[in-house]
Design an enzyme around this catalytic site. Sequence first.
Site, PDB file in Angstrom:
ATOM      1  N   CYS A  58     -33.473  -4.049 -85.189  1.00  0.00           N
ATOM      2  CA  CYS A  58     -33.186  -5.296 -85.930  1.00  0.00           C
ATOM      3  C   CYS A  58     -34.100  -5.399 -87.160  1.00  0.00           C
ATOM      4  O   CYS A  58     -34.015  -4.599 -88.072  1.00  0.00           O
ATOM      5  CB  CYS A  58     -33.290  -6.493 -85.001  1.00  0.00           C
ATOM      6  N   HIS A  93     -29.262  -4.926 -80.987  1.00  0.00           N
ATOM      7  CA  HIS A  93     -30.334  -4.908 -79.988  1.00  0.00           C
ATOM      8  C   HIS A  93     -29.912  -4.077 -78.777  1.00  0.00           C
ATOM      9  O   HIS A  93     -29.231  -4.598 -77.900  1.00  0.00           O
ATOM     10  CB  HIS A  93     -30.649  -6.343 -79.539  1.00  0.00           C
ATOM     11  N   GLU A 138     -31.664  -3.276 -76.288  1.00  0.00           N
ATOM     12  CA  GLU A 138     -32.264  -3.858 -75.077  1.00  0.00           C
ATOM     13  C   GLU A 138     -31.485  -5.069 -74.578  1.00  0.00           C
ATOM     14  O   GLU A 138     -31.731  -5.569 -73.485  1.00  0.00           O
ATOM     15  CB  GLU A 138     -33.729  -4.232 -75.345  1.00  0.00           C
TER      16      GLU A 138
END
Lengths: 207, 262
Positions: free
Chosen positions: A82, A187, A189
């Site tokens: 990001c 993202h 994650e």
Amino acid sequence: MDVIGIIDYGMGNLLSVFHALERVGSDVRICRKPSELAEVERIVLPGVGAFGDCMANLTQRGFVDALHEAVIRQKKPILGICLGMQAMARRSYEGAECPGLGWFNADVVRLKPRDLSLRIPQVGWNDVTFRPDSPLFAGIPAKPDFYFVHSFQMQCEDPDQVEASCDYGGPVTAAVRKDNIFATQFHPEKSQDYGLRLLENFLKWCP
Amino acid sequence: MLKRRLIPKLQIRNLPFGGVTRPVLVTTRQFGDFVEIGDPVSQARIYEAQAADELIIVDLDASADNRMTLVDVVKKASAVIFMPFTVGGGVRSVADFVTLLSNGADKVSINTAAVETPKLIDEASAALGAQCVVLSIDYRRTADGLYRVWTRGGRVETGLDPVAWAVEGESRGAGEILLTSIDRDGSRSGIDVELTRQVAERVSIPVITSGGCGLASHFVAGFLQGGADAVSAGTYFCFKDENTMQVRSHIKNAGIPIRLHR
């Protein structure tokens, strides 16, 4: 197993990245001091917030030189996420024009979707098109959805460095790669199975 | 193409059980009567397995005293779910934002504190970024057909118009709007598409609508008629055999872009 270091420079939620990397089986450390980058083999540069704050924090904490040493000279693999990806650009036009790390021939510019009904920020899951030979997307089916939340994007001058893109009223850079540097606008994650797979690929990646 | 989102909402109350008070997942009806469902973290794991797009966790009993209960749920959830989640309930200050974000939340919702101290929106957005500031608006429809914002868990009428408040919230730096119709909460009578559309047309940030989902078609209405970017539901996903994967097929068949796999 490689030790992987997440850079903590006061820009956002490290815990999710930490848990996700642990889940895919890596030995994860949080690096709060630049000297700690010498103790890890791979680096993750996360980040949410404003570009200017991000660069100011990296500079104040001494990470700019340490990153240059670890990534450009020692060629340690790095993953930017990001804002951590945007920081790798030459400069950003978010707020006052601000220089970045300059690893990619790219500028960070505000999203300008052609369809004016599209909202800013882009928040949610969007499907990405990636280079079929990409080692970072290995084992992930075509057009996977990843989670995005951003108002600015990296505009690359060198199309060879764009590893993946998505459509948001026009093409948006979703991932970039150059030498030992890989970065995603989305993202991983927060992107469930495909995101975890991408992190696993990063751990195995030998650029 | 960016997908619309399905967001299960986990409402938590601190309830005594076996001599200790602990966080329990509940559903509510018009913000009043509640039913105990179970453990919030295990329910979050079920939603992860069912490929929900995001989660919202709200502590209904939040106060300074039991802030740590919520933090504990957030911490546990962030270790086992790999999708974004918003946390809210009793958030009063930028310091509260920081506590929740540093324990694993991606976004924080503010409701009562935003109405009482609107500057909190500006301050949180400037300090932490608009992307983590969700302005939660609970509203009711009055007898003469006006919409009014209520705070303190539906106990205090503010006189604010929800559309105007959403517009102000955006201009102050909110990154998303979360609408909840108190009248429809837990009723399974369908989303308030009228107010949802009014807000969606007036703001340029994403709008999440909630309150009233009882059928898969209610989600479709929220997207198509309401123009919402996301639909959130609590009761719907807690009780019935329906789950996000089945609702997703229904939404897909209506021609709406939605994620199909995790």
